[in-house]
Scaffold this motif. Structure first.
Motif, PDB file in Angstrom:
ATOM      1  N   HIS A   1       8.482  59.351  17.978  1.00 36.21           N
ATOM      2  CA  HIS A   1       7.986  60.490  18.744  1.00 36.21           C
ATOM      3  C   HIS A   1       9.155  61.446  19.014  1.00 36.21           C
ATOM      4  N   PRO A   2       9.297  62.472  18.201  1.00 37.79           N
ATOM      5  CA  PRO A   2      10.479  63.342  18.287  1.00 37.79           C
ATOM      6  C   PRO A   2      10.761  63.922  19.674  1.00 37.79           C
ATOM      7  N   ARG A   3       9.745  64.315  20.396  1.00 42.80           N
ATOM      8  CA  ARG A   3       9.986  64.875  21.740  1.00 42.80           C
ATOM      9  C   ARG A   3      10.546  63.818  22.690  1.00 42.80           C
ATOM     10  N   THR A   4       9.972  62.640  22.628  1.00 43.11           N
ATOM     11  CA  THR A   4      10.450  61.552  23.481  1.00 43.11           C
ATOM     12  C   THR A   4      11.884  61.187  23.121  1.00 43.11           C
TER      13      THR A   4
ATOM     14  N   ALA B   1      14.129  63.056  21.653  1.00 39.73           N
ATOM     15  CA  ALA B   1      15.031  64.146  22.046  1.00 39.73           C
ATOM     16  C   ALA B   1      15.318  64.104  23.538  1.00 39.73           C
ATOM     17  N   ARG B   2      14.297  63.838  24.328  1.00 36.77           N
ATOM     18  CA  ARG B   2      14.501  63.759  25.780  1.00 36.77           C
ATOM     19  C   ARG B   2      15.397  62.580  26.133  1.00 36.77           C
TER      20      ARG B   2
ATOM     21  N   GLU C   1      11.746  56.565  18.610  1.00 37.06           N
ATOM     22  CA  GLU C   1      12.147  57.513  17.568  1.00 37.06           C
ATOM     23  C   GLU C   1      10.965  58.040  16.760  1.00 37.06           C
TER      24      GLU C   1
END
Length: 101
Positions: free
Chosen positions: A60-63, A65-66, A58
């Motif tokens: 790392h927003p991109r991670t 989100a994926r 959490e």
């Protein structure tokens, strides 16, 4: 990354995903109860592991989100989940490696 203690993990979750604090609290209660009943630290270790990985992802927003998108794909059940499951495992493995687990 916070220390791997219940208090530090709770503080981190409160900052990055406040809606999940009740889940963390419930999990900690269950882990503590189980540890007392079984006279084993394994439930508390599993709690720390689970929430440390959650925080690492959490952060790392991109991670994050994926991961959530992959989870939704699996929940929908419209496609073969094999590739989504494999990618989820890669995300989890990377998070574990990042935090030294």
């Amino acid at each position: 990354m916070p220390d791997r203690t219940p208090a530090a993990l709770r503080e981190a979750v409160a900052k990055i995903a406040p809606s999940r604090v009740p889940d963390l609290t419930q999990h900690l209660f269950e882990a503590t109860t189980s540890a007392q009943q079984t006279q084993s630290l394994a439930p508390l270790r599993a709690f720390i592991h689970s929430w440390a990985v959650f925080v690492e992802i959490e952060r790392h927003p991109r991670t994050a989100a994926r991961l959530h998108a992959l989870e939704r794909l699996i929940e929908e059940g419209t496609d073969d989940p094999a590739s989504a499951l494999a990618e989820i495992q890669q995300i989890l493995d990377k998070a574990e490696a990042e935090i030294g687990l």
